[in-house]
Write a protein that holds these residues in place. Structure first.
Motif, PDB file in Angstrom:
ATOM      1  N   THR A 163      48.960  32.695  43.864  1.00 47.15           N
ATOM      2  CA  THR A 163      49.917  31.815  44.401  1.00 47.15           C
ATOM      3  C   THR A 163      49.185  31.843  45.734  1.00 47.15           C
ATOM      4  O   THR A 163      49.763  31.184  46.834  1.00 47.15           O
ATOM      5  CB  THR A 163      50.669  32.597  44.263  1.00 47.15           C
TER       6      THR A 163
ATOM      7  N   GLN B 231      49.118  29.042  48.495  1.00 49.31           N
ATOM      8  CA  GLN B 231      49.942  28.727  49.688  1.00 49.31           C
ATOM      9  C   GLN B 231      48.257  28.002  51.100  1.00 49.31           C
ATOM     10  O   GLN B 231      49.041  27.284  51.690  1.00 49.31           O
ATOM     11  CB  GLN B 231      50.563  29.551  50.055  1.00 49.31           C
TER      12      GLN B 231
ATOM     13  N   PHE C  92      57.148  28.470  48.840  1.00 54.43           N
ATOM     14  CA  PHE C  92      56.422  28.880  49.511  1.00 54.43           C
ATOM     15  C   PHE C  92      56.876  30.053  50.777  1.00 54.43           C
ATOM     16  O   PHE C  92      56.735  28.515  51.709  1.00 54.43           O
ATOM     17  CB  PHE C  92      54.820  28.302  49.088  1.00 54.43           C
ATOM     18  N   GLN C  93      55.985  30.910  51.111  1.00 54.05           N
ATOM     19  CA  GLN C  93      56.023  31.788  51.927  1.00 54.05           C
ATOM     20  C   GLN C  93      54.993  33.347  52.073  1.00 54.05           C
ATOM     21  O   GLN C  93      55.445  33.456  51.602  1.00 54.05           O
ATOM     22  CB  GLN C  93      57.646  31.804  52.524  1.00 54.05           C
TER      23      GLN C  93
END
Length: 313
Positions: free
Chosen positions: A26, A30, A138-139
């Motif tokens: 992930t 991103q 996402f962050q």
């Protein structure tokens, strides 16, 4: 584009995210999305959904449907990817659950970023051919949330709500923020010739004139002024070209003729915008009081004089 192609400049951030316990796949995904947005950023205008590849006849209805419904605060850059590019933006095998569309199908993706030290990215697959249209947020290398829908319509219907919850600027807006937001909204009305373009009325000075300490007549003509001024600074705009074609000449007769032609062009531009506003049922002209009618007539003449003065100075 795949997650194994993260630029070296992002590798340190990815390692930091992983060290903080983020899922490696992930985190890399991103970073890859951020790389892609960095490439497109020079083409974007914050607050607007921008296609970054020419659209064909099949792409255009999808883009227009998205443009009508997606409502962005003025600082948000947003990208529309037609199949020619979207089909190449594929999450890694380890993130297969967010691969919403099978290879070979027409993918339509939207990416929206909330800038900042901890940039937040929204990814949406809106193709009607998707197995499950939907959205990921996402962050800081983490998947904050996912939204799954049965079809394209349901996805688009909910997209603005998701954007407002997760991405909209929550800081106090300035007068310029309200101005840009309102102009961006109305430019979509102009493009689509629809009054149904999504807008948060509490943030639009046209709908809420008190945001700029104005009344509704002032707000109406301020919007028209903003739109025409922007057109006059666009060398490709037909109004700009028509004014440039007036040319120059010597003598009072030539000057008077040019001034008259300029006034006619600007008066027509104002009239066309007022007609669009009326046709789209955006302003209740039939409810104007006598005082407002007088104010309307004064402002109609004043705005043409002001624009003409700007062009002649």
């Amino acid at each position: 584009m795949t997650a194994d192609k993260v630029r070296p400049a992002k590798q340190g951030r990815v390692r930091k995210w992983i060290d903080e316990g983020r899922d490696p796949a992930t985190a890399r995904w991103q970073a890859a999305l951020e790389d892609m947005l960095d490439v497109f950023m020079p083409l974007l205008e914050p607050g607007k959904l921008v296609p970054v590849h020419p659209l064909n006849d099949a792409d255009l209805p999808v883009f227009l449907a998205a443009m009508e419904i997606i409502d962005l605060s003025p600082g948000l850059p947003a990208v529309f990817l037609p199949p020619a590019i979207a089909e190449k933006v594929v999450p890694p095998e380890s993130l297969k659950p967010i691969a919403r569309i099978a290879a070979g199908r027409a993918s339509y993706k939207i990416f929206i970023a909330r800038p900042g030290e901890n940039q937040r990215i929204l990814c949406a697959e809106i193709s009607e051919e998707a197995d499950k249209p939907g959205v990921e947020i996402f962050q800081s290398g983490a998947l904050l949330g996912t939204y799954d829908y049965k079809n394209q319509k349901d996805c688009l219907d909910q997209l603005t709500k998701i954007i407002r919850v997760h991405l909209w600027d929550r800081e106090k807006w300035t007068r310029d923020d309200y101005r840009r937001y309102t102009v961006n909204w109305f430019e979509k009305v102009m493009d689509l010739h629809k009054g149904s373009v999504c807008v948060e009325k509490a943030f639009s000075f046209f709908h809420s004139p008190t945001l700029i300490k104005a009344d509704r007549i002032d707000a109406l003509f301020l919007l028209i002024l903003e739109i025409i001024e922007k057109r006059l600074h666009d060398v490709d705009d037909p109004l700009n070209r028509a004014i440039a074609a007036i040319g120059t000449g010597n003598g009072e007769a030539d000057a008077a003729a040019r001034s008259s032609r300029l006034t006619d062009l600007l008066d027509q531009a104002v009239f066309e915008l007022l007609t669009l506003i009326k046709d789209c049922d955006l302003f209740a002209f039939d409810t104007m009081t006598n005082r407002e009618s007088d104010q309307f007539n004064r402002e109609s003449a004043r705005i043409v004089r002001k624009l003409a003065g700007m062009m002649q100075s």
